[in-house]
Design a protein around this motif. Structure first.
Motif, mmCIF file in Angstrom:
data_model
loop_
_atom_site.group_PDB
_atom_site.id
_atom_site.type_symbol
_atom_site.label_atom_id
_atom_site.label_comp_id
_atom_site.label_asym_id
_atom_site.label_seq_id
_atom_site.Cartn_x
_atom_site.Cartn_y
_atom_site.Cartn_z
ATOM 1 N N GLY A 204 28.467 21.150 -21.030
ATOM 2 C CA GLY A 204 27.473 21.840 -21.849
ATOM 3 C C GLY A 204 27.573 21.434 -23.305
ATOM 4 N N ASP A 205 26.972 22.210 -24.172
ATOM 5 C CA ASP A 205 27.004 21.879 -25.603
ATOM 6 C C ASP A 205 28.333 22.300 -26.216
ATOM 7 N N ASN A 206 28.478 22.062 -27.508
ATOM 8 C CA ASN A 206 29.740 22.355 -28.186
ATOM 9 C C ASN A 206 29.849 23.790 -28.685
ATOM 10 N N VAL A 207 28.823 24.599 -28.459
ATOM 11 C CA VAL A 207 28.839 25.979 -28.941
ATOM 12 C C VAL A 207 28.990 26.966 -27.783
ATOM 13 N N GLU A 208 28.109 26.872 -26.785
ATOM 14 C CA GLU A 208 28.127 27.835 -25.694
ATOM 15 C C GLU A 208 28.666 27.257 -24.389
ATOM 16 N N GLY A 209 28.559 25.959 -24.199
ATOM 17 C CA GLY A 209 29.071 25.346 -22.980
ATOM 18 C C GLY A 209 28.314 25.739 -21.734
ATOM 19 N N LYS A 210 27.020 25.918 -21.847
ATOM 20 C CA LYS A 210 26.211 26.319 -20.696
ATOM 21 C C LYS A 210 26.171 25.223 -19.636
ATOM 22 N N CYS A 211 25.870 25.644 -18.407
ATOM 23 C CA CYS A 211 25.840 24.700 -17.288
ATOM 24 C C CYS A 211 24.742 23.653 -17.476
ATOM 25 N N ARG A 212 25.050 22.448 -17.021
ATOM 26 C CA ARG A 212 24.081 21.367 -17.009
ATOM 27 C C ARG A 212 24.101 20.694 -15.643
ATOM 28 N N GLU A 213 22.986 20.143 -15.284
ATOM 29 C CA GLU A 213 22.880 19.444 -14.009
ATOM 30 C C GLU A 213 23.173 17.958 -14.196
ATOM 31 N N LEU A 214 23.449 17.291 -13.089
ATOM 32 C CA LEU A 214 23.660 15.850 -13.119
ATOM 33 C C LEU A 214 22.349 15.127 -13.407
ATOM 34 N N HIS A 215 22.457 14.016 -14.109
ATOM 35 C CA HIS A 215 21.294 13.166 -14.317
ATOM 36 C C HIS A 215 21.068 12.321 -13.067
ATOM 37 N N PRO A 216 19.824 12.015 -12.734
ATOM 38 C CA PRO A 216 19.558 11.177 -11.557
ATOM 39 C C PRO A 216 20.147 9.781 -11.732
ATOM 40 N N GLY A 217 20.509 9.164 -10.625
ATOM 41 C CA GLY A 217 20.989 7.791 -10.660
ATOM 42 C C GLY A 217 22.407 7.660 -10.152
ATOM 43 N N PRO A 218 22.898 6.435 -10.038
ATOM 44 C CA PRO A 218 24.265 6.194 -9.550
ATOM 45 C C PRO A 218 25.298 6.747 -10.514
ATOM 46 N N ILE A 219 26.418 7.188 -9.968
ATOM 47 C CA ILE A 219 27.484 7.799 -10.758
ATOM 48 C C ILE A 219 28.814 7.137 -10.420
ATOM 49 N N SER A 220 29.514 6.684 -11.434
ATOM 50 C CA SER A 220 30.866 6.150 -11.251
ATOM 51 C C SER A 220 31.916 6.988 -11.969
ATOM 52 N N LEU A 221 31.472 7.822 -12.913
ATOM 53 C CA LEU A 221 32.408 8.646 -13.676
ATOM 54 C C LEU A 221 31.696 9.920 -14.103
ATOM 55 N N LEU A 222 32.362 11.070 -13.880
ATOM 56 C CA LEU A 222 31.845 12.377 -14.265
ATOM 57 C C LEU A 222 32.654 12.894 -15.442
ATOM 58 N N HIS A 223 31.984 13.354 -16.489
ATOM 59 C CA HIS A 223 32.659 13.672 -17.743
ATOM 60 C C HIS A 223 32.214 15.046 -18.241
ATOM 61 N N TRP A 224 33.166 15.972 -18.327
ATOM 62 C CA TRP A 224 32.877 17.336 -18.772
ATOM 63 C C TRP A 224 33.031 17.460 -20.284
ATOM 64 N N SER A 225 32.399 16.557 -21.026
ATOM 65 C CA SER A 225 32.390 16.688 -22.479
ATOM 66 C C SER A 225 31.578 17.932 -22.840
ATOM 67 N N GLY A 226 31.883 18.529 -23.982
ATOM 68 C CA GLY A 226 31.277 19.798 -24.344
ATOM 69 C C GLY A 226 32.308 20.912 -24.260
ATOM 70 N N LYS A 227 31.885 22.117 -24.512
ATOM 71 C CA LYS A 227 32.815 23.253 -24.597
ATOM 72 C C LYS A 227 33.362 23.678 -23.252
ATOM 73 N N GLY A 228 32.554 23.650 -22.186
ATOM 74 C CA GLY A 228 32.977 24.156 -20.884
ATOM 75 C C GLY A 228 33.831 23.161 -20.116
ATOM 76 N N LYS A 229 35.005 23.601 -19.686
ATOM 77 C CA LYS A 229 35.891 22.743 -18.897
ATOM 78 C C LYS A 229 35.944 23.263 -17.459
ATOM 79 N N PRO A 230 35.923 22.375 -16.486
ATOM 80 C CA PRO A 230 35.783 22.816 -15.088
ATOM 81 C C PRO A 230 36.918 23.703 -14.612
ATOM 82 N N TRP A 231 38.163 23.428 -15.020
ATOM 83 C CA TRP A 231 39.285 24.228 -14.550
ATOM 84 C C TRP A 231 39.206 25.664 -15.091
ATOM 85 N N LEU A 232 38.716 25.825 -16.304
ATOM 86 C CA LEU A 232 38.581 27.165 -16.865
ATOM 87 C C LEU A 232 37.452 27.931 -16.187
#
Length: 356
Positions: A299-327
């Motif tokens: 998500g963004d750097n303030v609230e970290g709201k959920c975002r969806e994946l962009h269409p297309g091939p994926i080789s790396l997933l990156h949780w940049s932004g405020k929200g971290k998956p483990w938290l």
């Protein structure tokens, strides 16, 4: 190695099933002699880590003879607060690599933390890695307060000094943030053609580049001229392929530092270590496929709201932004994309593991 391609016909659970089924029988060699940090107790007990031990990974039949020239160098920061993310990232790299024995990790930390070191050793007993101390005094006086406290930590700036910390014989390195997972063979990223450029990364020229700098910057009669002769585009510094020799010989550390000094005198940006990278290199990097940094999943750097994946091939997933998956997973308020990180979670107390 397989990669992901997102389409409306492939639901999230289908992607997750693909992830879980793609486990290779692959080993990496630990070379503790390479660690340039002294530890008081080199023995690490099986109960010393809060992380489960990862499987051993072995090179495939098509790999070379494990020569120095075959090595893939990966640099990451090492911090107790992000260690859970680092563990998942390392596991994902090894699991999807055809030649995991050829991968050497270079970890940067601000101080020796025995528990962190022991956790790495216990979780990845065969890991080939080195650890380097990053002197925070080098950068502390250059850091300006940003919009999120995590971006102000000295270790967030260590990538600027990476070429000065790793051995001279390392000519190329992949820098990766700790809040990502690799779902493709890292050798493909390693082999990208840098041409005559010092960095390679995905570029996002459709992004509004002006928002990364303040009105004070754009209204200055001289500073915007730094972009003359190039078409500046945003790129994320969490996934970088660096020609280390070119970085050193081009004195890029000093070039980035010069903008940080100016920032202390006149506030020209808001966002941590990214803007000075853009000022020096935007429009002058080798652009690579967007599949190598599906970023913004935090998500963004303030609230970290959920975002969806962009269409297309994926080789790396990156949780940049405020929200971290483990938290978010631990809080039982995960975003849908966080379930794609969960299979790599080695935390003992987690119910979201690749073993389940």
């Amino acid at each position: 190695m397989a990669f992901w391609s997102l389409s409306s016909s492939l639901p999230l659970l289908g992607l997750l099933s693909l992830l879980l089924s793609h486990q290779t029988s692959l080993i990496i060699t630990t070379n503790t002699d390479n660690v340039n940090i002294q530890v008081s107790d080199g023995r690490v007990g099986s109960n010393s880590s809060v992380f489960r031990e990862a499987p051993a990974f072995r090179n495939g039949e098509t790999c070379g003879n494990n020569l120095v020239t075959d090595r893939i160098h990966v640099a990451m920061t090492l911090d107790a607060n992000y260690l859970r993310g680092t563990m998942a990232a390392v596991l994902s790299i090894l699991q999807h690599s055809t030649c995991p024995e050829d991968v050497t990790f270079h970890f940067l930390w601000v101080r020796h933390e025995h528990e962190v070191f022991s956790s790495i050793k216990a979780t990845f007993p065969y890991l080939n890695f080195k650890v380097y101390r990053f002197d925070v005094h080098r950068v502390r006086g250059l850091i300006s307060k940003s919009i999120r406290q995590a971006l102000d930590q000295p270790l967030n700036y260590a990538r600027i000094y990476l070429a000065n910390l790793i051995p001279n014989e390392v000519k190329r390195v992949i820098y990766l943030d700790s809040d990502l997972v690799m779902v493709d063979d890292i050798a493909k990223l390693w082999k990208v053609d840098l041409g005559d450029k010092v960095l390679a990364a995905p570029e996002y020229c459709q992004a509004n580049f002006t928002v990364y700098f303040t009105e004070a910057f754009w209204s200055d009669p001289y500073m915007p001229r730094t972009f003359e002769g190039r078409k500046p585009c945003y790129f994320n510094t969490g996934v970088l392929v660096m020609d280390v020799d070119k970085w050193r010989h081009g004195n890029y550390t000093k070039k980035v530092e010069d903008w940080m000094v100016l920032q202390k005198q006149k506030r020209i940006y808001q966002l941590g270590s990214l803007p000075p990278f853009l000022l020096v290199l935007a429009g002058n990097i080798m652009p690579i496929d967007h599949r190598w940094n599906q970023h913004g999943l935090g998500g963004d750097n303030v609230e970290g709201k959920c975002r969806e994946l962009h269409p297309g091939p994926i080789s790396l997933l990156h949780w940049s932004g405020k929200g971290k998956p483990w938290l978010r997973l631990d809080s039982r308020k995960p975003c849908s994309v966080d379930h794609l990180w969960a299979p790599y979670d080695l935390y003992r107390s987690s119910r979201h593991s690749f073993e389940e």
